[in-house]
Design a protein around this motif. Structure first.
Motif, short mmCIF file in Angstrom:
data_model
loop_
_atom_site.label_atom_id
_atom_site.label_comp_id
_atom_site.label_asym_id
_atom_site.label_seq_id
_atom_site.Cartn_x
_atom_site.Cartn_y
_atom_site.Cartn_z
N SER A 445 0.86 -1.19 0.00
CA SER A 445 0.00 0.00 0.00
C SER A 445 0.89 1.23 0.00
O SER A 445 1.97 1.23 0.60
CB SER A 445 -0.92 0.02 1.23
OG SER A 445 -0.17 0.15 2.41
N THR A 465 -4.48 1.26 -1.90
CA THR A 465 -4.56 0.23 -0.87
C THR A 465 -3.87 -1.06 -1.31
O THR A 465 -3.58 -1.26 -2.49
CB THR A 465 -6.02 -0.05 -0.51
OG1 THR A 465 -6.68 -0.56 -1.66
CG2 THR A 465 -6.72 1.24 -0.08
N ARG A 466 -3.67 -1.96 -0.33
CA ARG A 466 -2.97 -3.23 -0.58
C ARG A 466 -3.75 -4.16 -1.50
O ARG A 466 -3.16 -5.05 -2.15
CB ARG A 466 -2.70 -3.93 0.75
CG ARG A 466 -3.97 -4.24 1.53
CD ARG A 466 -3.72 -4.48 2.98
NE ARG A 466 -4.96 -4.63 3.72
CZ ARG A 466 -5.08 -4.40 5.02
NH1 ARG A 466 -4.02 -3.99 5.71
NH2 ARG A 466 -6.23 -4.56 5.64
N GLU A 514 3.85 0.63 2.60
CA GLU A 514 3.72 -0.40 3.63
C GLU A 514 3.65 -1.76 2.94
O GLU A 514 2.95 -1.94 1.94
CB GLU A 514 2.46 -0.18 4.46
CG GLU A 514 2.48 1.11 5.25
CD GLU A 514 1.17 1.37 5.97
OE1 GLU A 514 1.19 1.89 7.09
OE2 GLU A 514 0.10 1.04 5.37
N TRP A 516 2.66 -5.76 3.26
CA TRP A 516 1.68 -6.52 4.03
C TRP A 516 1.75 -8.01 3.70
O TRP A 516 2.24 -8.41 2.65
CB TRP A 516 0.25 -6.02 3.72
CG TRP A 516 0.01 -4.60 4.13
CD1 TRP A 516 0.32 -3.49 3.43
CD2 TRP A 516 -0.60 -4.17 5.34
NE1 TRP A 516 -0.05 -2.36 4.11
CE2 TRP A 516 -0.62 -2.74 5.29
CE3 TRP A 516 -1.12 -4.82 6.47
CZ2 TRP A 516 -1.14 -1.97 6.34
CZ3 TRP A 516 -1.64 -4.05 7.50
CH2 TRP A 516 -1.65 -2.64 7.42
N ARG A 517 1.23 -8.79 4.65
CA ARG A 517 1.07 -10.23 4.44
C ARG A 517 -0.33 -10.62 4.90
O ARG A 517 -0.77 -10.21 5.97
CB ARG A 517 2.12 -11.02 5.23
CG ARG A 517 2.01 -12.53 5.00
CD ARG A 517 2.97 -13.28 5.89
NE ARG A 517 2.54 -13.21 7.29
CZ ARG A 517 3.31 -13.56 8.32
NH1 ARG A 517 4.57 -13.94 8.12
NH2 ARG A 517 2.84 -13.48 9.55
N LYS A 518 -0.99 -11.41 4.05
CA LYS A 518 -2.32 -11.88 4.39
C LYS A 518 -2.22 -13.24 5.08
O LYS A 518 -1.66 -14.18 4.52
CB LYS A 518 -3.21 -11.99 3.15
CG LYS A 518 -4.68 -12.22 3.47
CD LYS A 518 -5.53 -12.15 2.23
CE LYS A 518 -7.01 -12.27 2.57
NZ LYS A 518 -7.86 -12.18 1.35
N TRP A 524 -4.59 -9.40 8.24
CA TRP A 524 -3.42 -8.82 7.58
C TRP A 524 -2.36 -8.49 8.63
O TRP A 524 -2.66 -8.07 9.73
CB TRP A 524 -3.79 -7.54 6.84
CG TRP A 524 -4.65 -7.79 5.62
CD1 TRP A 524 -6.00 -7.82 5.59
CD2 TRP A 524 -4.20 -8.04 4.31
NE1 TRP A 524 -6.44 -8.07 4.32
CE2 TRP A 524 -5.33 -8.21 3.50
CE3 TRP A 524 -2.93 -8.15 3.72
CZ2 TRP A 524 -5.25 -8.47 2.15
CZ3 TRP A 524 -2.85 -8.39 2.37
CH2 TRP A 524 -4.01 -8.56 1.58
N THR A 525 -1.10 -8.66 8.21
CA THR A 525 0.03 -8.33 9.08
C THR A 525 0.95 -7.39 8.31
O THR A 525 1.35 -7.70 7.18
CB THR A 525 0.81 -9.58 9.49
OG1 THR A 525 -0.07 -10.47 10.21
CG2 THR A 525 1.99 -9.20 10.37
N ARG A 526 1.24 -6.24 8.90
CA ARG A 526 2.14 -5.30 8.24
C ARG A 526 3.56 -5.71 8.54
O ARG A 526 3.99 -5.78 9.69
CB ARG A 526 1.89 -3.88 8.73
CG ARG A 526 2.76 -2.85 8.01
CD ARG A 526 2.33 -1.43 8.32
NE ARG A 526 2.44 -1.15 9.75
CZ ARG A 526 2.03 -0.04 10.35
NH1 ARG A 526 1.42 0.89 9.62
NH2 ARG A 526 2.17 0.14 11.65
N ASP A 529 7.30 -0.73 6.79
CA ASP A 529 6.84 0.52 6.16
C ASP A 529 8.01 1.46 6.05
O ASP A 529 8.96 1.40 6.85
CB ASP A 529 5.71 1.16 6.98
CG ASP A 529 6.16 1.58 8.37
OD1 ASP A 529 6.61 2.72 8.50
OD2 ASP A 529 6.05 0.74 9.30
#
Length: 1042
Positions: A445, A465-466, A514, A516-518, A524-526, A529
């Motif tokens: 993102s 967005t992601r 940023e 991210w991981r789903k 979601w886990t950031r 960043d």
């Protein structure tokens, strides 16, 4: 599509850097085969306005390279020309929108006439024209020459046999092209399985089902001729059963160095039946690669090779690091353990049976903990009579280990701009560059933040967005209408473009990225960043560059012509500048110029006092060129009073950042001196004198030619006159007014000429007066008078000039007489009582329409009276025998000719009169007199000429002297023979009777007294014919003696 993304992305980047619209199309020339499905991509970048742009495709055909032929549009259904309308309606040609600013033109079945130069055009949505709005490329249509043939056959093989199949592939394309060949096996409704293929780059590759056998040499593809290839499969398996066919594709390299399959064809198939010899089976496990990154998908394929698989029962189980993942029984229903069942329920994992001998394990998003060894086990099961299954043989391949690597969390974010300083209403763009480039499936993102000038706080402007969406901040709503954000397809770089810069856009910008991981539970886990550097953007006011042309000129023109006035802006401050133009006229009698017309910067019109006073409102026409720098004022239908000195006053207006217009500068142009005069008289009528002589009853045409005129728009009236012999004054014949109304003169109204006149104008300036069936009374000297009428600026017609033509002397005369009658003399001898003909022959006549009156005469000689004149010549007595008038009316027959004449018309020029029962009195000379009659144009007959023929001498010969003829020919003899004897004879008889009676009385007085009867004699009766044709008859009737 890959080429589309790359080319479009590069074009987009260039367009944004220059802050201008750029349209890019697929690079040409492209060679495509007739009948194939063709796509052409087009993309626009650097634009302003809505994210969804419209596209219009056109073609320039080789036969008319300058003429645009419209094909299809995304916005206008009526855009296609007639030759493409049907194909567009039936979706033979259509546009596929790939995204808002990129489309594909589809031609589903390419035709030879589709060759040409294609143009992709994007209608303008920008505030100003800047950049390119269309792009072109060439498409060449070539014949489809690819031929793929194989012998259709059915082969029955036994397991472990060898199979050989041949396929012939040929082409005759003039362009350089490559050919790829592939063999496929089709079994029932299953998808075709690739056996082996030879790529366009001559790379030999086997399909997944035959890769291992090709490595061991059991599957081969050999070229055995110029165009023939041979497929060989050794050690046939029962799974090889099916229909084998070859497929070839012809490839050509496009200008972007990519290869394109122009056409693809397959041969007829060969049916191969393989009979199994045993129940053995084998299992192998396949996957694409061994190393993956977190989030990537992986697929494992467990392939069973056995005979008659559909008739046997197999179960399969999947294992990870020797732990059971899932199992499938003969009913193909998967059963998963707890952990993997949860992932399967979330759509992250799938266990399925793809076909009878292929089983698949798919993990859509790998985790770090998914690293390890994977395997599958296949067990053959036998169904008992009770319906239960018992396990028999079980086999499994070697383990396949995979490694799942984590994403690199170390990355950098940089914000750049090539336009740190801009002027009001210009555009600028900002780029947020992320390094390294992560794959498209890695969620990233990016948020742009903004600190207005004079403020100390940053606020979120917009976020990419992601999950690929766009989320706008609620602090600066004005940004949304003038800002475009775009994420490059090949990277995570995000571009922010802001148009129409103002004071509110001045300040500092930075971007925040940023990573991210789903998670498996959809949370979601950031991971990381980064914040970029600060970018400061300055917005400046423009400096005026207005310049108006100061050139002077003079115009002299004719009344009723337009007065062209130009006002040229040589330079302007901004392409978005608007102009207010005020037009003035200065008269020598005025101290200052008077306002004619004012056009405001918003294109509103305001008429000045001079236009109102002089009534110019309806005669003013204002125009502005497409480029916007040239203004024109036209005074239509100029009048003499419009003369004067004209000039314009230009005001430059700009739209402020707050959407309010303000006047930036103003300038006055040079003057144009205008002189308006009346048109010069150029009317000229042909003055040539002519003499025309025609015969009566013919048509004659008199010409009146206008050789020049003052104005092509003028109207002409034409009046014809005639001077007749014996008339001192000219008389009007006919008048054709300028409204094409025809009016006849008094001469025509009183006579019959009106019905014989015909006035026409076969071409402009040429007037013809035709007189039908001309008469002698039409003779005279004719001429025409032409008047030229002009329309003044007040829409009133006035006579500008007039001119007379030369005299045309017309002489109408009667035809010259050419009557000629046969004048030869003749002698004719006939017997009495016979008939004789008298011919009257006309050798020539004056007109085929002539009528004739014919009269025959008898010419008899007579003696002159008195003894003193005996020596003088004999005179002739002329007697009319018969007359026949021109109307075929006969005259009464003369006394002695009555009943003895017969008339015949043997031809139009030969008349005959026959005399019956000829007598001596008919002897004499005969002739005929002929009168020639013609009808004048009014139908009145007149005698044109007369002629007399030669004489015919007729002698009637006596038939012979008989008693009857002698007596009848002499009157004295006739009376002596037929009249005088009878009274003498009667007197003699009476005398004899009286003497006898007296003698008897004297001798026998007693007899009388005794009643002796006396003899009484009656008067004899004479019967004769007065015509002397019969002798007289004497009848004596007996008396009665009493």
């Amino acid at each position: 599509m890959k080429a589309l993304r790359c080319a479009a992305s590069c074009s987009w980047q260039r367009g944004m850097a220059l802050a201008q619209r750029q349209v890019a199309v697929q690079e040409g020339p492209l060679y495509r085969t007739e009948g194939s499905h063709v796509t052409l991509w087009c993309k626009v970048s650097g634009y302003q306005g809505p994210a969804e742009q419209n596209f219009q495709w056109s073609i320039y055909l080789p036969s008319a390279p300058e003429r645009e032929v419209q094909i299809v549009s995304t916005v206008d259904p009526s855009f296609p020309y007639a030759i493409y309308t049907q194909r567009v309606r039936s979706r033979g040609i259509y546009v596929e929108r790939v995204q808002g600013d990129a489309v594909l033109l589809h031609i589903t079945e390419l035709q030879d006439r589709d060759a040409g130069e294609y143009e992709c055009h994007t209608p303008n949505t920008d505030e100003r024209y800047f950049g390119s709005y269309s792009a072109k490329m060439n498409l060449v249509v070539i014949p489809d020459s690819l031929r793929v043939t194989a012998v259709p056959q059915t082969l029955n093989k036994v397991e472990r046999d060898s199979l050989e199949l041949k396929c012939e592939v040929s082409k005759s394309t003039a362009q350089h092209s490559h050919v790829s060949i592939a063999w496929y096996r089709q079994r029932g409704s299953e998808a075709p399985a690739e056996v082996i293929s030879l790529s366009r780059d001559f790379v030999l590759r086997a399909g997944s089902a035959y890769a291992q056998r090709q490595a061991t040499g059991d599957v081969r593809l050999d070229k055995v001729g110029e165009t023939t290839s041979k497929l060989t499969i050794y050690n046939l398996h029962p799974s090889d059963q099916g229909e084998f066919y070859c497929e070839a594709a012809e490839w050509i390299q496009d200008p972007d160095k990519s290869w394109y399959a122009m056409t693809r064809k397959r041969s007829q198939g060969a049916i191969v039946n393989v009979q199994a010899t045993d129940k053995e089976f084998s299992v192998r496990l396949e996957t694409e690669k061994r190393t993956y990154i977190v989030g990537e998908p992986v697929e494992f394929r467990c392939i069973l090779e056995a005979q008659n698989v559909p008739d046997r029962y197999f179960s399969i189980s999947w294992a990870f690091n020797s732990s059971l993942i899932a199992s499938l029984g003969p009913n193909a229903v998967p059963v998963l353990n707890n952990e993997f069942a949860q992932r399967e329920a979330l759509g992250q994992l799938k266990v399925a049976k793809e076909s009878d001998n292929v089983f698949v394990l798919k993990i859509y998003r790998l985790r770090l903990e998914d690293s390890g060894k994977y395997n599958c086990r296949v067990t053959e099961r036998e169904k008992t009579v009770t319906g239960d299954f018992i396990d028999k043989e079980s086999k499994r391949p070697k383990n396949i280990p995979i490694s799942v690597l984590p994403l690199k969390a170390g990355f950098a974010v940089t914000a750049i701009s090539r336009t740190p300083g801009v002027t009001y209403n210009e555009s600028f763009d900002l780029q947020c560059i992320i390094k390294p480039h992560y794959p498209s499936w890695v969620p990233v993102s990016v948020t742009w933040r903004f600190q207005p000038a004079g403020s100390t706080e940053f606020h979120d402007l917009v976020t990419f967005t992601r999950d690929g969406g766009v989320q706008w901040g609620d602090r600066y709503t004005g940004f949304r209408t003038r800002t475009a954000i775009e994420k490059a397809e090949s990277s995570n770089n995000v571009r922010l473009s802001i148009s129409r810069a103002s004071d509110t856009e001045a300040g500092k910008y930075q971007c925040v990225a940023e990573l991210w991981r789903k998670n498996y539970n959809s949370s979601w886990t950031r991971l990381a960043d980064r914040t970029s550097n600060l970018l400061e953007i300055r917005v400046l006011r423009p400096v005026t560059k207005l310049q108006v042309s100061k050139s002077k000129r003079s115009i002299t023109l004719v009344e009723n012509r337009p007065i062209p006035l130009n006002c040229s802006v040589k330079s302007q401050t901004s392409p978005d500048s608007h102009f207010a133009v005020l037009w003035y006229v200065h008269k020598p009698s005025d101290a200052d110029g008077k306002l004619i017309l004012k056009t405001t910067h918003s294109s509103a019109f305001e008429y000045g006092t001079y236009a109102e006073e002089e009534g110019l409102r309806g005669r003013l026409q204002f125009e502005r060129s497409a480029s916007g720098g040239l203004f024109s004022l036209t005074v239509q239908r100029a009048e003499v009073r419009d003369s004067g000195s004209y000039y314009c006053h230009v005001e430059e207006w700009l739209l402020s950042p707050n959407h309010a217009w303000y006047k930036l500068a103003e300038e006055v142009s040079g003057r144009t001196e205008v002189t308006v005069k009346q048109p010069d008289n150029r009317l000229q009528v042909n003055q040539t004198h002519k003499n025309i002589t025609v015969l009566e009853n013919q048509w004659v045409t008199l010409e009146c030619l206008v050789s020049s005129r003052t104005s092509p728009s003028s109207q002409l009236s034409v009046e014809w006159y005639v001077w007749r012999p014996g008339h001192p004054e000219k008389e009007a014949v006919a008048r054709l007014s300028r409204q094409s109304t025809l009016r006849y003169g008094d001469l025509v109204a009183l006579g019959d000429l009106r019905s014989r006149l015909h006035l026409e104008s076969p071409s402009p300036g040429l007037y013809l007066l035709s007189i039908q069936n001309a008469t002698v009374r039409d003779s005279g000297a004719y001429n025409c008078r032409v008047e030229e009428w002009l329309l003044d600026p007040s829409d009133r017609w006035y006579k500008r000039a007039e001119d007379l033509s030369g005299l045309i002397t017309l002489t109408v005369k009667q035809p010259d007489p050419t009557l000629q009658v046969d004048t030869a003399t003749a002698n004719l001898t006939v017997q009495e009582k016979e008939s004789f003909p008298l011919d009257c022959s006309i050798l020539s006549r004056s007109s085929p329409e002539s009528h004739f009156a014919v009269t025959w005469y008898n010419l008899r000689a007579k003696e002159a009276g008195g003894h003193a004149e005996e020596e003088e010549e004999e005179e002739e007595e002329k007697e009319a025998v018969l007359s026949v008038g021109p109307d075929a009316v006969f005259s009464p027959e003369a006394g002695r000719w009555e009943g003895r004449l017969r008339f015949q018309r043997l031809s139009a020029v030969l008349f005959r009169l026959t005399v019956l029962q000829a007598g001596g009195a008919d002897t004499g000379n005969y002739s005929c007199r002929v009168e020639e009659w013609l009808a004048d144009p009014n139908g009145v007959w007149y005698r044109l000429a007369e002629e007399e023929s030669g004489t015919v001498a007729v002698h009637v010969q006596d038939a012979g002297s008989t008693l009857q003829s002698v007596i009848c020919s002499n009157d004295a003899l006739f009376y002596f023979v037929f009249f005088y004897p009878f009274p003498i004879f009667g007197i003699l008889i009476i005398t004899i009777l009286l003497v006898r009676f007296k003698s008897r009385n004297s001798s026998k007085n007693s007899e009388g007294k005794n009643g002796v009867p006396l003899l009484w004699i009656k008067e004899p009766h004479l019967n004769y014919s007065p015509t002397c044709l019969e002798p007289p008859v004497l009848s004596i009737h007996p008396g009665t003696i009493d």
